[in-house]
Design a protein around this motif. Structure first.
Motif, PDB file in Angstrom:
ATOM      1  N   UNK A  97      11.862  -0.883  -5.399  1.00 47.09           N
ATOM      2  CA  UNK A  97      12.183  -0.587  -6.999  1.00 47.09           C
ATOM      3  C   UNK A  97      11.310   0.045  -7.693  1.00 47.09           C
ATOM      4  N   UNK A  98       9.743  -0.381  -7.653  1.00 48.32           N
ATOM      5  CA  UNK A  98       8.852   0.215  -8.298  1.00 48.32           C
ATOM      6  C   UNK A  98       8.765   1.793  -8.174  1.00 48.32           C
ATOM      7  N   UNK A  99       8.692   2.013  -6.851  1.00 51.75           N
ATOM      8  CA  UNK A  99       8.745   3.418  -6.301  1.00 51.75           C
ATOM      9  C   UNK A  99      10.084   4.376  -7.059  1.00 51.75           C
ATOM     10  N   UNK A 100      11.097   3.653  -7.044  1.00 49.07           N
ATOM     11  CA  UNK A 100      12.208   4.405  -7.435  1.00 49.07           C
ATOM     12  C   UNK A 100      12.146   4.468  -8.997  1.00 49.07           C
ATOM     13  N   UNK A 101      11.643   3.670  -9.750  1.00 45.62           N
ATOM     14  CA  UNK A 101      11.268   3.607 -11.268  1.00 45.62           C
ATOM     15  C   UNK A 101      10.504   4.741 -11.403  1.00 45.62           C
ATOM     16  N   UNK A 102       9.478   4.690 -10.742  1.00 46.94           N
ATOM     17  CA  UNK A 102       8.294   5.890 -11.013  1.00 46.94           C
ATOM     18  C   UNK A 102       8.679   7.217 -10.605  1.00 46.94           C
ATOM     19  N   UNK A 103       9.816   7.357  -9.571  1.00 42.10           N
ATOM     20  CA  UNK A 103      10.469   8.655  -9.479  1.00 42.10           C
ATOM     21  C   UNK A 103      11.353   8.862 -10.437  1.00 42.10           C
ATOM     22  N   UNK A 119       0.925  -1.285   0.089  1.00 37.63           N
ATOM     23  CA  UNK A 119       0.037   0.186  -0.005  1.00 37.63           C
ATOM     24  C   UNK A 119       1.049   1.374  -0.004  1.00 37.63           C
ATOM     25  N   UNK A 120       2.012   1.195   0.656  1.00 41.97           N
ATOM     26  CA  UNK A 120       3.031   2.326   0.634  1.00 41.97           C
ATOM     27  C   UNK A 120       3.341   2.627  -0.573  1.00 41.97           C
ATOM     28  N   UNK A 121       3.922   1.593  -1.246  1.00 42.61           N
ATOM     29  CA  UNK A 121       4.248   1.666  -2.639  1.00 42.61           C
ATOM     30  C   UNK A 121       3.426   2.232  -3.551  1.00 42.61           C
ATOM     31  N   UNK A 122       2.116   1.621  -3.517  1.00 40.13           N
ATOM     32  CA  UNK A 122       1.225   2.040  -4.334  1.00 40.13           C
ATOM     33  C   UNK A 122       0.769   3.408  -4.435  1.00 40.13           C
ATOM     34  N   UNK A 123       0.925   3.980  -3.175  1.00 47.78           N
ATOM     35  CA  UNK A 123       0.502   5.489  -3.013  1.00 47.78           C
ATOM     36  C   UNK A 123       1.570   6.187  -3.464  1.00 47.78           C
ATOM     37  N   UNK A 124       2.790   5.914  -2.888  1.00 45.32           N
ATOM     38  CA  UNK A 124       4.035   6.647  -3.547  1.00 45.32           C
ATOM     39  C   UNK A 124       3.954   6.727  -4.818  1.00 45.32           C
ATOM     40  N   UNK A 125       3.743   5.684  -5.437  1.00 43.32           N
ATOM     41  CA  UNK A 125       3.604   5.686  -7.188  1.00 43.32           C
ATOM     42  C   UNK A 125       2.826   6.467  -7.659  1.00 43.32           C
ATOM     43  N   UNK A 185      16.709   8.581 -22.891  1.00 42.73           N
ATOM     44  CA  UNK A 185      15.506   8.257 -22.733  1.00 42.73           C
ATOM     45  C   UNK A 185      15.084   7.673 -21.342  1.00 42.73           C
ATOM     46  N   UNK A 186      15.274   8.506 -20.158  1.00 40.02           N
ATOM     47  CA  UNK A 186      14.832   7.986 -18.766  1.00 40.02           C
ATOM     48  C   UNK A 186      13.724   7.628 -18.574  1.00 40.02           C
ATOM     49  N   UNK A 187      12.647   8.517 -19.242  1.00 38.72           N
ATOM     50  CA  UNK A 187      11.321   8.177 -18.996  1.00 38.72           C
ATOM     51  C   UNK A 187      10.973   6.709 -19.550  1.00 38.72           C
ATOM     52  N   UNK A 188      11.291   6.593 -20.905  1.00 36.81           N
ATOM     53  CA  UNK A 188      10.962   5.266 -21.558  1.00 36.81           C
ATOM     54  C   UNK A 188      11.554   4.145 -20.817  1.00 36.81           C
ATOM     55  N   UNK A 189      12.758   4.233 -20.387  1.00 39.42           N
ATOM     56  CA  UNK A 189      13.477   3.193 -19.845  1.00 39.42           C
ATOM     57  C   UNK A 189      12.768   2.671 -18.513  1.00 39.42           C
ATOM     58  N   UNK A 190      12.564   3.854 -17.751  1.00 40.77           N
ATOM     59  CA  UNK A 190      11.806   3.542 -16.529  1.00 40.77           C
ATOM     60  C   UNK A 190      10.438   3.076 -16.590  1.00 40.77           C
ATOM     61  N   UNK A 191       9.746   3.671 -17.270  1.00 46.29           N
ATOM     62  CA  UNK A 191       8.221   3.360 -17.521  1.00 46.29           C
ATOM     63  C   UNK A 191       8.254   1.768 -17.999  1.00 46.29           C
ATOM     64  N   UNK A 192       8.929   1.294 -19.011  1.00 48.27           N
ATOM     65  CA  UNK A 192       8.898   0.093 -19.515  1.00 48.27           C
ATOM     66  C   UNK A 192       9.353  -0.876 -18.292  1.00 48.27           C
ATOM     67  N   UNK A 193      10.509  -0.728 -17.808  1.00 49.85           N
ATOM     68  CA  UNK A 193      10.898  -1.527 -16.567  1.00 49.85           C
ATOM     69  C   UNK A 193      10.013  -1.503 -15.595  1.00 49.85           C
ATOM     70  N   UNK A 194       9.452  -0.525 -15.365  1.00 48.15           N
ATOM     71  CA  UNK A 194       8.147  -0.514 -14.381  1.00 48.15           C
ATOM     72  C   UNK A 194       7.205  -1.446 -14.739  1.00 48.15           C
TER      73      UNK A 194
END
Length: 450
Positions: free
Chosen positions: A309-315, A222-228, A347-356
Motif C-alpha cells: 500500500x505504501x509503495x502504491x501511494x508513493x507511486x 526492505x523491498x518496500x523501503x527501496x521501492x519507495x 490533488x493526487x500528490x497531496x492525497x497520496x502523500x498525506x495518506x502515506x
C-alpha cells in the motif's frame, strides 16, 4: 454510486501535457539509472546527469510529437520574425531587468545562512558554476527570441523600464507594475524551489545506485523501503527538470504565479527553512514513534500488504509529478493537467502523500505507550494535513482565474471518483444540498448519482 452511465457526452477537457512526455522522461531516467548502477556512478554529478537523461527525451517528445513550440500559448510567431533593429532596444532593456532579477536572487542566496550549510552547499556550488555561462548565453537567447515573440515586452522588460526610470504606466510612463510583480513572483518561485530541488537530487539517487539487491531477499519491509526511495527519485528528478526548463519555446513557461499571500505561506511552511514539521519544528509529529514495520514485525502477510500500500501511494505521488512532464512547479500556473491521476482527483500528490504519512508513521502509536504523545503526534500530523488542504484550496483559488481550470474543476465534480464520493458524502450529511450543488456537481446532461 459515484459513476455515470456514459462519458461520451461529457468528454474530459484536454490536458496541456500529453502522457507520452512523462513516459519518454521515465525511459530516459531508467536508462541512466541502469548505466549508473553498472559503472558505480553514485555521485552528485551523476545525479545531475540523470536530470539531463530525464529531461532531454521529454524535450524531444514535446517538440517532435506534441509540437508545443507551435502552440499559440507560447506567444511566438516563428514564421514572421521582426528585424533585429526593431527589437534590439527592447532586448537590451529586458536583459537589464533579467540580470537585475538574477542579482536579487543571488543576494538572497548570499544572505540566507541555510544556503551555505548541509545539502544546500551543493546547490550553491552549482549556481556559482553556471552563473557566468547563464549570463553569457542569455544575450544571444534574448536577442534571438525577441524577434519571434508577438509581444516581447514581458515582465523582465517592464522591470528594466523601471530601473532606467521610464515611469509608471498609470502616470503616463512605460512600465506596468503588475507585470513587474508577476515577473518577480515567478522568479521567486524558481529561485527558491530550484535551489532546494538541486540540493536533494544527489541523496536518493546515490542510495538507489548503491543498493545491493541481494540484501532485499524475502524482506518485505526492505523491498518496500527501496521501492519507495525509487519513487521519490523519480519525483525529484522530474520536479528538478520542471524548474530548470521554464521556457516559452517549450510552452512550459509560467503563465501566472500565485498572487495570494496565503498560498505562499501554505507552500513555504512545507519546505526548509520554514518547514514546521521537521525535527525541532512546532509540528514535528514523530516523538517516541516507530515506523510501520516495527509494529507489524512477525506478521509477514501484513508486512507485504502494508508495504505494498505504501509503495502504491508513493507511486501515485510520483505519477502526479511525472504527469507534469516539463512543467512541474509549486505556486504557478503552467498549463492545466487533466490526464493521469488528475482525472481522479485535483490533488493526487497531496492525497497520496498525506495518506502515506499516516500509514507509515502511525503517529497514534508510541514505543513508550505514553497516551499524551499519541494524542499530540496524531494532532500535529492532522495539522500538517490541514496545511496541505490549505495549499490545495489556495492553488484552486489561483487557478480558477483560468476558464480552462474552471471547466476542468466542474468536469471533475461531475465525473472523477474522489470528488464525486466527497460530494455524495456531503449530501448525505447535509453539507451539500441539491439546490446548491446540482448545476456545479452534476451538470445539466447528467443523471443524479444513485
Amino acid at each position: 454510486m459515484f459513476g455515470r452511465k456514459s462519458n461520451a457526452a461529457d468528454p474530459r477537457p484536454q490536458s496541456a501535457v500529453s502522457s507520452g512526455v512523462g513516459i519518454a522522461g521515465l525511459v530516459g531516467l531508467a536508462s541512466w539509472i541502469l548505466i549508473a548502477r553498472q559503472y558505480g556512478m553514485d555521485g552528485p554529478y551523476s545525479a545531475l546527469a540523470a536530470c539531463a537523461a530525464c529531461g532531454l527525451p521529454m524535450v524531444i517528445w514535446s517538440l517532435l510529437s506534441d509540437k508545443v513550440h507551435l502552440r499559440a500559448s507560447t506567444g511566438i510567431d516563428w514564421k514572421n520574425p521582426n528585424p533585429l533593429k526593431e527589437t534590439f532596444d527592447i532586448s537590451v532593456v529586458k536583459l537589464a531587468g533579467l540580470w537585475a532579477t538574477w542579482g536579487m536572487i543571488a543576494c538572497v542566496y548570499c544572505i540566507g545562512r541555510w544556503y551555505w550549510t548541509g545539502q544546500y552547499q551543493f546547490s550553491m556550488e552549482m549556481m556559482e558554476t553556471i552563473a557566468p555561462w547563464l549570463l553569457l548565453v542569455s544575450v544571444p537567447y534574448v536577442l534571438m527570441m525577441d524577434r519571434y515573440f508577438i509581444e516581447p515586452r514581458d515582465g523582465a522588460w517592464h522591470l528594466g523600464q523601471f530601473l532606467i526610470g521610464a515611469g509608471d504606466k498609470k502616470r503616463g510612463g512605460e512600465y506596468d507594475r503588475e507585470q513587474i510583480f508577476h515577473h518577480l513572483r515567478a522568479w521567486a518561485v524558481k529561485g527558491f524551489f530550484l535551489a532546494f530541488m538541486i540540493s536533494i537530487v544527489p541523496g536518493g539517487f546515490g542510495d538507489l545506485i548503491r543498493l545491493d539487491i541481494a540484501e532485499l531477499a524475502n524482506n518485505p519491509a526492505a523491498i518496500a523501503f527501496w521501492l519507495i526511495i525509487a519513487m521519490f527519485v523519480v519525483d525529484v528528478q522530474f520536479a528538478t527538470v520542471g524548474y530548470l526548463l521554464t521556457m516559452k519555446p517549450l510552452d512550459a513557461h509560467i503563465r501566472t504565479a500565485n498572487p495570494y499571500l496565503g498560498g505562499w505561506v501554505a507552500a513555504l511552511l512545507c519546505y526548509p527553512p520554514f518547514a514546521m514539521m521537521y525535527p525541532g519544528g512546532p509540528l514535528h509529529y514523530e516523538v517516541d514513534i516507530a515506523k510501520w514495520d516495527y509494529w507489524l514485525q512477525g506478521h509477514e502477510t501484513l508486512l507485504w500488504i502494508w508495504g505494498g500500500i505504501l509503495v502504491a501511494l508513493t507511486a501515485i505521488y510520483a505519477w502526479a509529478t511525472v504527469a507534469f512532464g516539463l512543467r512541474f512547479s509549486n505556486l504557478t500556473h503552467r498549463g492545466i493537467l487533466t490526464h493521469g491521476p488528475y482525472a481522479w482527483t485535483k490533488h493526487p500528490a497531496y492525497v497520496a502523500k498525506n495518506t502515506y504519512w499516516w500509514l507509515s508513521a502511525m503517529p497514534f502509536l508510541t514505543v513508550s505507550g505514553n497516551y499524551v504523545d499519541m494524542i499530540r503526534n496524531a494532532a500535529l500530523l492532522a495539522a500538517v494535513s490541514g496545511i496541505y488542504y490549505w495549499r490545495a484550496k489556495t492553488e484552486e483559488k489561483h487557478l480558477l482565474s483560468d476558464p480552462v481550470y474552471k471547466e476542468y474543476a466542474e468536469w471533475m465534480d461531475r465525473n472523477a471518483p474522489i470528488p464525486r464520493a466527497i460530494n455524495w458524502a456531503k449530501r448525505k450529511i447535509g453539507w451539500w444540498t441539491p439546490e446548491q450543488g446540482r448545476e456545479h456537481e452534476l451538470g445539466p446532461e447528467l443523471e443524479p448519482a444513485e
